[in-house]
Design an enzyme around this catalytic site. Sequence first.
Site, PDB file in Angstrom:
ATOM      1  N   LYS A  83       0.857  -1.189   0.000  1.00  0.00           N
ATOM      2  CA  LYS A  83       0.000   0.000   0.000  1.00  0.00           C
ATOM      3  C   LYS A  83       0.895   1.241   0.000  1.00  0.00           C
ATOM      4  O   LYS A  83       1.781   1.370   0.859  1.00  0.00           O
ATOM      5  CB  LYS A  83      -0.852  -0.039   1.277  1.00  0.00           C
ATOM      6  CG  LYS A  83      -2.225   0.593   1.150  1.00  0.00           C
ATOM      7  CD  LYS A  83      -3.009   0.276   2.418  1.00  0.00           C
ATOM      8  CE  LYS A  83      -4.379   0.884   2.414  1.00  0.00           C
ATOM      9  NZ  LYS A  83      -5.063   0.711   3.703  1.00  0.00           N
TER      10      LYS A  83
HETATM   11  O1  G3P Z   1      -7.909   1.514   5.435  1.00  0.00           O
HETATM   12  C1  G3P Z   1      -8.191   2.814   5.103  1.00  0.00           C
HETATM   13  C2  G3P Z   1      -9.569   3.318   5.470  1.00  0.00           C
HETATM   14  O2  G3P Z   1     -10.520   2.332   5.305  1.00  0.00           O
HETATM   15  C3  G3P Z   1      -9.634   4.080   6.757  1.00  0.00           C
HETATM   16  O3  G3P Z   1     -10.943   4.299   7.204  1.00  0.00           O
HETATM   17  O4  G3P Z   1     -12.550   5.034   8.938  1.00  0.00           O
HETATM   18  O5  G3P Z   1     -10.103   5.541   9.218  1.00  0.00           O
HETATM   19  O6  G3P Z   1     -11.452   6.742   7.515  1.00  0.00           O
HETATM   20  P1  G3P Z   1     -11.276   5.465   8.283  1.00  0.00           P
END
Ligand code: G3P
Length: 217
Positions: A83
């Site tokens: 990533k």
């Molecule tokens: O893995 C990246 C993403 O899904 C993060 O989500 O909830 O931290 O914005 P969030």
Amino acid sequence: MKFFVDTADVNDIRELNDLGLLDGVTTNPSLIMKSGRDIQEVTKEICSMVEGPVSAEVTATDFSGMMKEADILSKIADNICIKVPLTLDGLKACKEITGSGRLVNVTLCFSANQALLAAKAGATFISPFIGRLDDLGIDGMELIAEIRTIYENYDFSTEILAASIRTVNHVKQAALIGADVATVPPATLKALVKHPLTDKGLEAFLADWAKTGQKIG
Ligand code: G3P
């Protein structure tokens, strides 16, 4: 639509994988921090549990640093997906890593132009962050729709991985638009099955069945 789980918690991953619901896993530095575990150790454990791609994120911000970390992470298992962030160095690393036959997930995508660049850099997955756009009052789903259109216009094979999913409705909307993958927190993934009429209906069936006094088998 493929389902990835967005966590580094091995207990949650095991449970969902045992249900046959998982096509992959995504992690990020915040999720590794939350797990309290060493990145290489926990990623290795996750890779041994799940057949599909497991995203592990580089933390260097320059190209050569990213490449060094990518080489270390790639050695963890065959199903590692590197990533990288959506920066110029990240895009350069993406091109180099996919060029060597490895999987790359380009993360922190907040615009259609960024997604276009990631596809041109040969990304395996692009991760538009729906919830974080919604947090700012911008419709995250609109971004998914724009990327879908652009990728179809030019036949890009990069898969749209809807990320930062916060609700079951996000999953439905992303599926309606045609996102290839949704990476979903464990609780939201399990909540997809829930409907009050299912519970009510099952309760009524079981009550009637008990009245028959029958058993199957
Ligand atoms: O893995 C990246 C993403 O899904 C993060 O989500 O909830 O931290 O914005 P969030």
